[in-house]
Design a protein around this motif. Structure first.
Motif, PDB file in Angstrom:
ATOM      1  N   ARG A 110       1.378   5.997 -19.950  1.00  0.00           N
ATOM      2  CA  ARG A 110       0.050   7.763 -20.268  1.00  0.00           C
ATOM      3  C   ARG A 110      -1.010   7.369 -19.250  1.00  0.00           C
ATOM      4  O   ARG A 110      -1.186   5.398 -19.830  1.00  0.00           O
ATOM      5  CB  ARG A 110      -0.483   8.744 -21.459  1.00  0.00           C
ATOM      6  CG  ARG A 110       0.494   9.327 -22.506  1.00  0.00           C
ATOM      7  CD  ARG A 110       0.628  10.163 -23.483  1.00  0.00           C
ATOM      8  NE  ARG A 110       1.453  11.220 -23.465  1.00  0.00           N
ATOM      9  CZ  ARG A 110       1.220  12.701 -22.975  1.00  0.00           C
ATOM     10  NH1 ARG A 110       0.201  12.497 -22.422  1.00  0.00           N
ATOM     11  NH2 ARG A 110       2.734  13.050 -23.820  1.00  0.00           N
ATOM     12  N   TYR A 111      -1.166   7.403 -18.438  1.00  0.00           N
ATOM     13  CA  TYR A 111      -2.496   7.657 -17.832  1.00  0.00           C
ATOM     14  C   TYR A 111      -3.707   8.407 -17.870  1.00  0.00           C
ATOM     15  O   TYR A 111      -2.587  10.016 -17.981  1.00  0.00           O
ATOM     16  CB  TYR A 111      -2.330   7.022 -16.053  1.00  0.00           C
ATOM     17  CG  TYR A 111      -1.356   6.549 -15.843  1.00  0.00           C
ATOM     18  CD1 TYR A 111      -1.958   5.431 -15.189  1.00  0.00           C
ATOM     19  CD2 TYR A 111      -0.015   6.423 -16.023  1.00  0.00           C
ATOM     20  CE1 TYR A 111      -1.119   3.955 -14.885  1.00  0.00           C
ATOM     21  CE2 TYR A 111       0.931   5.399 -16.134  1.00  0.00           C
ATOM     22  CZ  TYR A 111      -0.184   4.411 -14.824  1.00  0.00           C
ATOM     23  OH  TYR A 111       1.083   2.647 -14.359  1.00  0.00           O
ATOM     24  N   LEU A 112      -4.903   8.023 -17.851  1.00  0.00           N
ATOM     25  CA  LEU A 112      -5.900   9.030 -18.322  1.00  0.00           C
ATOM     26  C   LEU A 112      -7.035   8.795 -17.020  1.00  0.00           C
ATOM     27  O   LEU A 112      -7.197   7.623 -16.507  1.00  0.00           O
ATOM     28  CB  LEU A 112      -6.868   8.980 -19.712  1.00  0.00           C
ATOM     29  CG  LEU A 112      -7.157   7.037 -19.982  1.00  0.00           C
ATOM     30  CD1 LEU A 112      -8.830   7.539 -19.123  1.00  0.00           C
ATOM     31  CD2 LEU A 112      -6.897   7.767 -21.484  1.00  0.00           C
ATOM     32  N   ILE A 113      -7.602   9.836 -16.786  1.00  0.00           N
ATOM     33  CA  ILE A 113      -9.073   9.818 -15.552  1.00  0.00           C
ATOM     34  C   ILE A 113     -10.199  10.198 -17.226  1.00  0.00           C
ATOM     35  O   ILE A 113      -9.742  11.232 -17.983  1.00  0.00           O
ATOM     36  CB  ILE A 113      -9.370  11.247 -14.520  1.00  0.00           C
ATOM     37  CG1 ILE A 113     -10.391  10.961 -14.336  1.00  0.00           C
ATOM     38  CG2 ILE A 113      -8.513  12.457 -15.736  1.00  0.00           C
ATOM     39  CD1 ILE A 113     -10.029  11.906 -12.558  1.00  0.00           C
ATOM     40  N   GLU A 114     -11.246   9.278 -17.161  1.00  0.00           N
ATOM     41  CA  GLU A 114     -13.149   9.635 -18.006  1.00  0.00           C
ATOM     42  C   GLU A 114     -14.113   9.471 -16.882  1.00  0.00           C
ATOM     43  O   GLU A 114     -13.742   8.566 -16.381  1.00  0.00           O
ATOM     44  CB  GLU A 114     -12.180   8.877 -18.864  1.00  0.00           C
ATOM     45  CG  GLU A 114     -12.877   7.106 -18.642  1.00  0.00           C
ATOM     46  CD  GLU A 114     -12.157   6.239 -19.899  1.00  0.00           C
ATOM     47  OE1 GLU A 114     -11.953   6.660 -20.606  1.00  0.00           O
ATOM     48  OE2 GLU A 114     -12.023   5.254 -19.246  1.00  0.00           O
ATOM     49  N   THR A 115     -14.428  10.071 -17.224  1.00  0.00           N
ATOM     50  CA  THR A 115     -16.079   9.861 -17.186  1.00  0.00           C
ATOM     51  C   THR A 115     -16.750   8.291 -17.367  1.00  0.00           C
ATOM     52  O   THR A 115     -16.280   7.362 -18.068  1.00  0.00           O
ATOM     53  CB  THR A 115     -17.346  10.080 -17.883  1.00  0.00           C
ATOM     54  OG1 THR A 115     -17.130  10.295 -19.136  1.00  0.00           O
ATOM     55  CG2 THR A 115     -16.944  11.854 -17.781  1.00  0.00           C
ATOM     56  N   LEU A 116     -17.888   7.875 -16.906  1.00  0.00           N
ATOM     57  CA  LEU A 116     -17.856   6.102 -16.778  1.00  0.00           C
ATOM     58  C   LEU A 116     -18.698   6.221 -18.019  1.00  0.00           C
ATOM     59  O   LEU A 116     -18.742   5.104 -18.196  1.00  0.00           O
ATOM     60  CB  LEU A 116     -18.965   6.168 -15.292  1.00  0.00           C
ATOM     61  CG  LEU A 116     -18.667   6.407 -13.735  1.00  0.00           C
ATOM     62  CD1 LEU A 116     -20.385   6.151 -13.239  1.00  0.00           C
ATOM     63  CD2 LEU A 116     -17.716   5.415 -13.423  1.00  0.00           C
ATOM     64  N   GLU A 117     -18.569   6.996 -18.791  1.00  0.00           N
ATOM     65  CA  GLU A 117     -19.704   6.700 -19.885  1.00  0.00           C
ATOM     66  C   GLU A 117     -18.614   6.998 -20.911  1.00  0.00           C
ATOM     67  O   GLU A 117     -18.551   6.561 -22.343  1.00  0.00           O
ATOM     68  CB  GLU A 117     -20.815   8.464 -20.161  1.00  0.00           C
ATOM     69  CG  GLU A 117     -21.872   8.065 -19.988  1.00  0.00           C
ATOM     70  CD  GLU A 117     -21.807   8.300 -18.192  1.00  0.00           C
ATOM     71  OE1 GLU A 117     -21.899   8.079 -17.221  1.00  0.00           O
ATOM     72  OE2 GLU A 117     -20.022   9.804 -18.208  1.00  0.00           O
ATOM     73  N   GLY A 118     -17.073   7.370 -20.695  1.00  0.00           N
ATOM     74  CA  GLY A 118     -16.231   6.941 -21.526  1.00  0.00           C
ATOM     75  C   GLY A 118     -15.367   8.603 -22.111  1.00  0.00           C
ATOM     76  O   GLY A 118     -14.360   8.457 -23.131  1.00  0.00           O
ATOM     77  N   GLU A 119     -16.010   9.882 -21.734  1.00  0.00           N
ATOM     78  CA  GLU A 119     -15.485  11.029 -21.850  1.00  0.00           C
ATOM     79  C   GLU A 119     -13.620  10.786 -21.202  1.00  0.00           C
ATOM     80  O   GLU A 119     -14.137  10.978 -20.338  1.00  0.00           O
ATOM     81  CB  GLU A 119     -16.176  12.007 -22.285  1.00  0.00           C
ATOM     82  CG  GLU A 119     -15.253  13.000 -22.611  1.00  0.00           C
ATOM     83  CD  GLU A 119     -16.199  14.164 -21.983  1.00  0.00           C
ATOM     84  OE1 GLU A 119     -16.060  16.088 -22.172  1.00  0.00           O
ATOM     85  OE2 GLU A 119     -17.174  14.585 -20.971  1.00  0.00           O
ATOM     86  N   ILE A 120     -12.716  11.049 -21.702  1.00  0.00           N
ATOM     87  CA  ILE A 120     -11.152  11.407 -21.797  1.00  0.00           C
ATOM     88  C   ILE A 120     -11.646  13.048 -21.106  1.00  0.00           C
ATOM     89  O   ILE A 120     -11.612  13.988 -21.436  1.00  0.00           O
ATOM     90  CB  ILE A 120     -10.545  11.361 -22.287  1.00  0.00           C
ATOM     91  CG1 ILE A 120     -10.523   9.810 -23.002  1.00  0.00           C
ATOM     92  CG2 ILE A 120      -8.637  11.727 -21.520  1.00  0.00           C
ATOM     93  CD1 ILE A 120      -9.472   9.291 -23.922  1.00  0.00           C
TER      94      ILE A 120
END
Length: 222
Positions: A110-120
């Protein structure tokens, strides 16, 4: 982990890392375009220029998201993103437990994208079906941030990363939403004789006719 950056003109790129010039040891940034162009997907720019500030005070390249491989600690949260679509009336604990029996989930990455603050924000699963075929599965966005392009951006980035390893990779998926979503990302529906799991539509980004062995991979993967 990779950083998605937005050029001051609006285009988005995936920052891969730094490289040094062998002649003068100057640093450059290596990055991938996440949009179609007629030149190249892979680019390099002097580090100082890449990090420079424009006359209006805005960065030449603004970091906007992070993309990374999912860690074991992320999995339970990521799976909840698809509960409303694939829950089938089960309780959340029962739904999550079902993935322990899902071979595609267990062997996928799995791959994920998150905000720079770490919210997935969104995630997807990848399965290496053969030396030239990658299956894309379980594309899902966090319900509170849907319809903002996060999953599409993640999919484009992941495909470009795989193509760095093997430019011949073909990507396949089953669309459980309108196929037009994936058509915008370069996928087309397979011929009707290969549509054996409707309403899930089998799609590929191949620019050629698929071989029988490749089509068979789709059926086994589903």
């Amino acid at each position: 982990m990779w950083t998605v950056v937005r050029h001051f003109k609006g285009a988005e790129y995936l920052q891969l890392g730094e490289a040094r010039n062998s002649e003068d040891l100057s640093k450059s940034i290596l990055y991938l375009s996440l949009y179609k162009n007629n030149l190249s997907s892979l680019w390099i720019r002097p580090r100082d220029m890449f990090l420079s500030i424009m006359e209006n005070g805005s960065p030449r390249f603004q970091p906007v998201y992070k993309i990374r491989k999912a860690a074991p600690a992320d999995i339970s949260e990521l799976l909840t993103f698809g509960y409303d679509a694939w829950g089938d009336g089960r309780s959340m604990p029962s739904f999550l437990e079902s993935y322990n029996l899902d071979q595609n989930h267990l062997r996928g990455q799995r791959y994920l994208i998150e905000t720079l603050e770490g919210e997935i924000l969104a995630n997807l699963n990848t399965l290496i079906l053969s030396k030239n075929v990658i299956g894309i599965a379980s594309v899902a966005t966090k319900p509170s941030v849907r319809k903002k392009g996060h999953a599409a951006l993640l999919l484009k980035a992941v495909m470009e990363l795989f193509k760095l390893e093997n430019s011949s990779y073909t990507f396949m998926l089953f669309s459980e939403i309108s196929p037009t979503y994936y058509e915008k990302l370069g996928f087309t529906s397979l011929p009707s004789e290969n549509q054996k799991f409707l309403p899930s539509v089998a799609m590929s980004n191949a620019s050629r006719d698929l071989e029988n062995e490749e089509l068979a991979l789709m059926e086994r993967y589903f």
